[in-house]
Scaffold this motif. Structure first.
Motif, short mmCIF file in Angstrom:
data_model
loop_
_atom_site.label_atom_id
_atom_site.label_comp_id
_atom_site.label_asym_id
_atom_site.label_seq_id
_atom_site.Cartn_x
_atom_site.Cartn_y
_atom_site.Cartn_z
N TRP A 151 11.45 19.86 24.07
CA TRP A 151 10.09 20.11 23.62
C TRP A 151 10.13 20.98 22.36
N GLY A 152 9.03 20.96 21.61
CA GLY A 152 8.97 21.75 20.39
C GLY A 152 7.64 21.57 19.69
N ASP A 153 7.57 22.04 18.46
CA ASP A 153 6.35 21.96 17.66
C ASP A 153 6.41 20.76 16.72
N LEU A 154 5.28 20.09 16.56
CA LEU A 154 5.16 19.05 15.54
C LEU A 154 5.20 19.70 14.15
N PRO A 155 5.48 18.91 13.10
CA PRO A 155 5.49 19.47 11.73
C PRO A 155 4.21 20.23 11.43
N ASP A 156 4.36 21.36 10.75
CA ASP A 156 3.23 22.24 10.39
C ASP A 156 2.53 22.80 11.63
N LYS A 157 3.22 22.72 12.78
CA LYS A 157 2.69 23.26 14.04
C LYS A 157 1.30 22.73 14.35
N THR A 158 1.14 21.42 14.18
CA THR A 158 -0.14 20.77 14.47
C THR A 158 -0.28 20.42 15.95
N GLY A 159 0.75 20.65 16.74
CA GLY A 159 0.72 20.35 18.16
C GLY A 159 2.11 20.45 18.76
N LYS A 160 2.23 20.05 20.02
CA LYS A 160 3.50 20.08 20.73
C LYS A 160 4.00 18.66 21.00
N LYS A 172 0.82 -1.19 0.00
CA LYS A 172 0.00 0.00 0.00
C LYS A 172 0.87 1.26 0.00
N PRO A 173 0.32 2.38 -0.45
CA PRO A 173 1.08 3.64 -0.42
C PRO A 173 1.33 4.09 1.02
N PHE A 174 2.49 4.67 1.24
CA PHE A 174 2.82 5.25 2.55
C PHE A 174 3.66 6.50 2.28
N LYS A 175 2.97 7.56 1.89
CA LYS A 175 3.63 8.78 1.42
C LYS A 175 3.93 9.72 2.57
N THR A 176 4.83 9.28 3.42
CA THR A 176 5.21 10.05 4.61
C THR A 176 6.71 10.29 4.59
N ASP A 177 7.12 11.50 4.90
CA ASP A 177 8.55 11.80 4.95
C ASP A 177 9.21 11.02 6.08
N PHE A 178 10.39 10.50 5.80
CA PHE A 178 11.14 9.78 6.82
C PHE A 178 11.66 10.76 7.87
N GLN A 179 11.40 10.46 9.14
CA GLN A 179 11.86 11.28 10.26
C GLN A 179 12.90 10.49 11.05
N PRO A 180 14.18 10.85 10.94
CA PRO A 180 15.21 10.12 11.69
C PRO A 180 14.95 10.18 13.19
N MET A 181 15.25 9.10 13.89
CA MET A 181 15.11 9.10 15.34
C MET A 181 16.14 10.04 15.94
N GLY A 182 15.72 10.76 16.97
CA GLY A 182 16.60 11.72 17.62
C GLY A 182 15.86 12.98 17.98
N VAL A 183 16.60 14.05 18.18
CA VAL A 183 16.04 15.33 18.60
C VAL A 183 16.15 16.33 17.46
N PRO A 184 15.04 16.91 17.00
CA PRO A 184 15.09 17.89 15.91
C PRO A 184 15.98 19.08 16.25
N LYS A 185 16.55 19.70 15.23
CA LYS A 185 17.47 20.80 15.43
C LYS A 185 16.82 22.01 16.09
N ASP A 186 15.52 22.18 15.89
CA ASP A 186 14.84 23.35 16.46
C ASP A 186 14.22 23.06 17.83
N ALA A 187 14.53 21.89 18.41
CA ALA A 187 13.99 21.56 19.74
C ALA A 187 14.63 22.43 20.81
N THR A 188 13.88 22.65 21.88
CA THR A 188 14.35 23.44 23.02
C THR A 188 14.57 22.53 24.23
N LEU A 189 15.73 22.68 24.86
CA LEU A 189 16.03 21.86 26.04
C LEU A 189 15.13 22.29 27.19
#
Length: 214
Positions: free
Chosen positions: A134-143, A95-112
């Protein structure tokens, strides 16, 4: 003047020890649980994670809306495809799974948020040094809140908000660097001729894989 130099060195040392966003090892084997605030979904899963080839194998069981399920899926991000595998029947649904791959770890824009010891610091081997971000989910859909080990950047837990489930918590454990069984990241022989099956509701992310499993 000497005092100024000493203070400068001390401050520089403190800054050097401050945690920074990081990436988890590119090859991991382990397990995790997922539970949701609205109690609709619970998952226990073993996983094989290939951050280099952007592949993830999930072998899991869980409960969705009070109905249990078993699930064996191979996510192939570069092919924008997922394989639902059934060894008992030797069937494979692609089946299609058209989702961007998100490497495991801490995003660069995360705040300690904090650094702490999980367990105890009273003696050797009694505690684990962790960082919480902590930080924002992609497209700022949540925290989101994410906790990793200070050494190795191994995932410990994540918590984030979703409209469908509310707060969703994932806890990782038994993580081992490397791939325990490389064959799990390759499609079985009976999947070679599987053709893409399209549907009106295609999974958009990891949790949406289970919304139609009843």
């Amino acid at each position: 003047m000497r005092l100024l130099i000493v203070l400068t060195c001390v401050l520089a040392g403190c800054q050097a020890q401050r945690p920074h966003p990081c990436k988890s090892p590119p090859l991991l084997t382990g397990a995790f649980t997922v539970s949701t605030q609205n109690e609709k979904l619970y998952i226990y899963s073993q996983f094989e994670y290939d951050g280099l080839g952007e592949r993830i194998r999930l072998l899991e069981f869980g409960n969705f809306e009070n109905k249990s399920f078993n699930y064996d899926v191979l996510l192939l991000f570069r092919e924008a495809a997922m394989l639902e595998i059934n060894y008992h029947n030797r069937t494979c649904n692609k089946k299609p799974f058209k989702t961007d791959f998100q490497p495991m770890g801490v995003p660069k824009d995360a705040t300690l948020l904090s650094q702490a010891i999980l367990g105890s610091s009273s003696g050797p081997g009694q505690g684990l040094l962790i960082n919480t971000w902590w930080g924002d989910l992609p497209d700022k859909t949540g925290k989101y809140l994410s906790t990793t080990t200070e050494f190795g950047c191994i995932m410990v837990s994540t918590a984030y908000q979703l409209k469908t489930y509310g707060w969703t918590v994932t806890n990782f454990f038994n993580n081992v660097i490397g791939i325990a069984d490389p064959s799990l990241l390759n499609p079985p022989d009976f999947c070679k001729d599987a053709k893409m099956q399209h549907s009106k509701e295609e999974p958009a992310d990891f949790l949406s894989l289970f919304q139609n499993r009843k």
